[in-house]
Design a protein around this motif. Structure first.
Motif, PDB file in Angstrom:
ATOM      1  N   ASN A   1      -0.850  -4.802  10.014  1.00 11.00           N
ATOM      2  CA  ASN A   1       0.451  -5.317  10.457  1.00 11.00           C
ATOM      3  C   ASN A   1       1.388  -5.491   9.264  1.00 11.00           C
ATOM      4  O   ASN A   1       2.571  -5.150   9.337  1.00 11.00           O
ATOM      5  CB  ASN A   1       0.285  -6.652  11.191  1.00 11.00           C
ATOM      6  N   VAL A   2       0.839  -6.029   8.169  1.00  7.97           N
ATOM      7  CA  VAL A   2       1.675  -6.260   6.978  1.00  7.97           C
ATOM      8  C   VAL A   2       2.163  -4.920   6.413  1.00  7.97           C
ATOM      9  O   VAL A   2       3.283  -4.805   5.919  1.00  7.97           O
ATOM     10  CB  VAL A   2       0.898  -7.089   5.929  1.00  7.97           C
ATOM     11  N   GLU A   3       1.318  -3.907   6.549  1.00 14.54           N
ATOM     12  CA  GLU A   3       1.666  -2.584   6.006  1.00 14.54           C
ATOM     13  C   GLU A   3       2.671  -1.815   6.868  1.00 14.54           C
ATOM     14  O   GLU A   3       3.182  -0.779   6.437  1.00 14.54           O
ATOM     15  CB  GLU A   3       0.399  -1.714   5.895  1.00 14.54           C
ATOM     16  N   LEU A   4       2.926  -2.325   8.087  1.00 15.64           N
ATOM     17  CA  LEU A   4       3.646  -1.507   9.079  1.00 15.64           C
ATOM     18  C   LEU A   4       4.964  -0.915   8.561  1.00 15.64           C
ATOM     19  O   LEU A   4       5.211   0.285   8.689  1.00 15.64           O
ATOM     20  CB  LEU A   4       3.901  -2.341  10.348  1.00 15.64           C
TER      21      LEU A   4
ATOM     22  N   VAL B   1       5.263   5.448   3.068  1.00 10.57           N
ATOM     23  CA  VAL B   1       4.542   5.133   1.828  1.00 10.57           C
ATOM     24  C   VAL B   1       3.052   5.423   2.051  1.00 10.57           C
ATOM     25  O   VAL B   1       2.472   4.972   3.045  1.00 10.57           O
ATOM     26  CB  VAL B   1       4.753   3.641   1.440  1.00 10.57           C
ATOM     27  N   PRO B   2       2.409   6.191   1.153  1.00 12.75           N
ATOM     28  CA  PRO B   2       0.990   6.536   1.372  1.00 12.75           C
ATOM     29  C   PRO B   2       0.075   5.308   1.363  1.00 12.75           C
ATOM     30  O   PRO B   2       0.387   4.298   0.717  1.00 12.75           O
ATOM     31  CB  PRO B   2       0.656   7.458   0.195  1.00 12.75           C
ATOM     32  N   ALA B   3      -1.054   5.430   2.076  1.00 16.43           N
ATOM     33  CA  ALA B   3      -1.978   4.306   2.256  1.00 16.43           C
ATOM     34  C   ALA B   3      -2.408   3.691   0.928  1.00 16.43           C
ATOM     35  O   ALA B   3      -2.500   2.468   0.797  1.00 16.43           O
ATOM     36  CB  ALA B   3      -3.184   4.764   3.063  1.00 16.43           C
ATOM     37  N   ALA B   4      -2.649   4.520  -0.070  1.00 14.60           N
ATOM     38  CA  ALA B   4      -3.137   4.007  -1.359  1.00 14.60           C
ATOM     39  C   ALA B   4      -2.111   3.097  -2.022  1.00 14.60           C
ATOM     40  O   ALA B   4      -2.480   2.197  -2.782  1.00 14.60           O
ATOM     41  CB  ALA B   4      -3.477   5.171  -2.286  1.00 14.60           C
ATOM     42  N   ARG B   5      -0.834   3.297  -1.751  1.00 10.59           N
ATOM     43  CA  ARG B   5       0.195   2.418  -2.330  1.00 10.59           C
ATOM     44  C   ARG B   5       0.508   1.229  -1.427  1.00 10.59           C
ATOM     45  O   ARG B   5       0.971   0.194  -1.879  1.00 10.59           O
ATOM     46  CB  ARG B   5       1.472   3.239  -2.613  1.00 10.59           C
TER      47      ARG B   5
END
Ligand SMILES: Nc1ncnc2c1ncn2[C@@H]1O[C@H](COP(=O)(O)OP(=O)(O)OP(=O)(O)O)[C@@H](O)[C@H]1O
Length: 286
Positions: free
Chosen positions: A125-128, A135-139
């Motif tokens: 949720n925070v990454e949404l 923005v790529p998952a690793a970042r």
């Protein structure tokens, strides 16, 4: 000068009207409402009564401003125009020197409802917002981890919203709001559904973040002490059609520490002044 050019001139360097009104260099101005009005005509209708009209104010970079006013005076309508969700019926809104015609990337919105997605973990949720920005998952991951910790949710990243209390969910919503690193935050009664103690702790987190990162915020609240505890300035709105009837500078220290600011002897009289302006107690039905 055409109306649009005049409106752009408000945020151009050297505009004396703005300097006189705000005592600020135009480069320091983040948000400008210039003669803004909004009405909601029904389908097929050309006219309708204005919900808000004649809104004229500006907000400096890094300033936190609260809006208070009677129910239905148009506070949310004002915020929705600032974030580009509503188009003004007249006048114009500028954020960061650009006229707002659609939702603006540098702006984040936080509401009373946390609007977390129940099927996503707190971390996701925070990454949404970052995910939507591509923005790529690793970042995304380290940003989410840092904010989860900062918002006192360490250890809850893999939990789902239903496993958290209301206060924790609103913390997660705050982390999600901050994840996109917005320059401007529009906050529509973000803490009103929380109990008094949880509310004060969240206010403290928010105030420190806004202060440290010099973010600009426009904050709607019905809680007069909350407005005083968090803001540099309070705009008081009239009943419909909503307009700004008074601007109050909160001339108290500790803008980064609302818990301390609440205790100051100057805070109580300010609450009294706001109550008088809002005529609290004059109408037995309110
Ligand atoms: N999308 C819409 N369509 C029609 N009318 C609307 C819409 N949004 C707001 N309004 C009207 O505009 C007026 C102001 O509403 P708004 O929600 O902005 O007030 P508010 O000050 O935020 O109220 P409250 O303090 O009760 O949350 C109300 O009369 C409302 O019905």
């Amino acid at each position: 000068m055409a109306a649009t050019q005049e409106l752009y001139a408000v945020v151009e360097p050297g505009n004396p009207a703005l300097q006189a009104r705000e005592g600020a260099r135009p480069a320091d101005v983040e948000i400008v409402f210039e003669n803004v009005g909004k009405c909601f005509p029904k389908k097929g209708e050309r006219d309708a009564p204005f919900a808000v009209r004649g809104l004229n104010f500006s907000i400096r970079k890094g300033e936190v401003v609260s809006i208070i006013g009677p129910s239905g005076c148009g506070k949310s309508t004002l915020l929705n125009m600032g974030s580009g969700l509503y188009t003004p019926s007249e006048g114009a809104v500028f954020v960061g020197g650009e006229r707002v015609v659609k939702p603006v990337a540098k702006v984040a919105f936080m509401l009373q409802k946390d609007l977390l997605m129940p099927w996503r973990s707190i971390r996701r949720n925070v990454e949404l917002g970052l995910e939507i920005q591509g923005v790529p998952a690793a970042r995304r991951r380290p940003v989410a981890e840092r904010l989860i910790e900062k918002c006192h949710l360490a250890g809850f990243g893999d939990h789902y919203p239903f496993q958290l209390s209301g206060g924790m969910r609103q913390r997660a919503a705050l982390a999600r709001t901050l994840a996109i690193d917005p320059q401007v935050l529009f906050l529509d009664e973000p803490f009103s559904a929380l109990d008094a103690q949880t509310k004060m702790i969240l206010q403290q987190d928010l105030a420190q973040t806004l202060y440290e990162q010099r973010k600009t915020a426009l904050f709607i609240t019905h809680d007069l002490m909350e407005a005083i505890a968090l803001s540099d300035r309070i705009l008081v709105m009239s009943a419909r059609p909503g307009n700004i009837i008074e601007e109050i500078e909160v001339d108290l220290p500790h803008r980064d520490n609302p818990l301390e600011r609440r205790k100051l002897p100057g805070a109580g009289p300010l609450v009294g002044r706001l109550m008088d302006l809002l005529k609290v107690g004059d109408d037995p039905l309110h």
